[in-house]
Design a protein around this motif. Structure first.
Motif, mmCIF file in Angstrom:
data_model
loop_
_atom_site.group_PDB
_atom_site.id
_atom_site.type_symbol
_atom_site.label_atom_id
_atom_site.label_comp_id
_atom_site.label_asym_id
_atom_site.label_seq_id
_atom_site.Cartn_x
_atom_site.Cartn_y
_atom_site.Cartn_z
ATOM 1 N N SER A 1 0.838 -1.115 -0.426
ATOM 2 C CA SER A 1 0.170 0.546 0.045
ATOM 3 C C SER A 1 0.743 1.206 0.816
ATOM 4 N N VAL A 2 -0.038 2.373 -0.982
ATOM 5 C CA VAL A 2 0.946 3.740 -0.925
ATOM 6 C C VAL A 2 1.503 3.678 0.693
ATOM 7 N N GLY A 3 2.802 4.614 1.114
ATOM 8 C CA GLY A 3 3.083 4.809 2.295
ATOM 9 C C GLY A 3 3.736 3.928 2.593
ATOM 10 N N ASP A 4 4.354 2.405 1.868
ATOM 11 C CA ASP A 4 5.424 1.490 3.174
ATOM 12 C C ASP A 4 6.309 1.758 2.932
ATOM 13 N N THR A 5 6.824 0.932 3.475
ATOM 14 C CA THR A 5 8.944 1.295 2.994
ATOM 15 C C THR A 5 9.102 -0.029 2.967
ATOM 16 N N ILE A 6 9.650 -0.435 1.495
ATOM 17 C CA ILE A 6 10.124 -1.376 0.940
ATOM 18 C C ILE A 6 11.384 -1.751 0.857
ATOM 19 N N ASP A 7 11.993 -2.906 0.632
ATOM 20 C CA ASP A 7 12.719 -3.272 0.262
ATOM 21 C C ASP A 7 12.981 -3.623 -1.442
ATOM 22 N N VAL A 8 13.327 -3.357 -2.809
ATOM 23 C CA VAL A 8 13.549 -4.296 -3.993
ATOM 24 C C VAL A 8 14.104 -4.620 -3.971
#
Length: 133
Positions: free
Chosen positions: A27-34
């Motif tokens: 969801s928008v706003g999440d901190t993610i690792d790609v």
């Protein structure tokens, strides 16, 4: 027998889509690792891009995410196709609380105002009050 053009396209593309197990519930706003596969010469390695998910667009095979991070006080945004074979995996580091679909206003923010609240902020209060008793 008459075939719908969109049905034919979706049936051809269906085996190229990543499954629900491969992609977390973003969801928008999440901190993610790609984790992205990079091929240099004959070698293949995985490079991690960590940032805030500021936008999602598209549908099906055309699904794209925009991830923003800060490197040396300079904002860097990358757009990743979700179903690309170059994207090895996506991990959620932190759930952010956003009220908008696109967080383009973060481009103008500097310092602490750039941070988003954590989605679990209400749960922390409940845990603390139980520990005092």
């Amino acid at each position: 027998m008459k075939f719908n053009q969109t049905e034919i396209l979706e049936s051809v593309v269906a085996h190229q889509l990543k499954s629900e197990e491969d992609l977390p519930n973003l969801s928008v706003g999440d901190t993610i690792d790609v984790h992205q596969r990079i091929i240099e010469g004959g070698k293949e390695r995985t490079q991690v891009f960590q940032g805030v998910l500021i936008g999602m667009k598209g549908r099906g095979i055309n699904r794209m995410i925009t991830v923003r991070r800060i490197v040396a006080n300079e904002g860097v945004e990358r757009i990743f196709p979700l179903h690309s074979p170059k994207v090895a995996k996506i991990e959620i580091v932190r759930h952010g609380d956003a009220r908008r679909a696109k967080l383009y206003y973060l481009r103008d923010r500097v310092g602490k105002s750039r941070r988003l609240r954590d989605r679990r902020r209400g749960m922390k209060h409940v845990e603390d009050s139980g520990a005092r008793n």
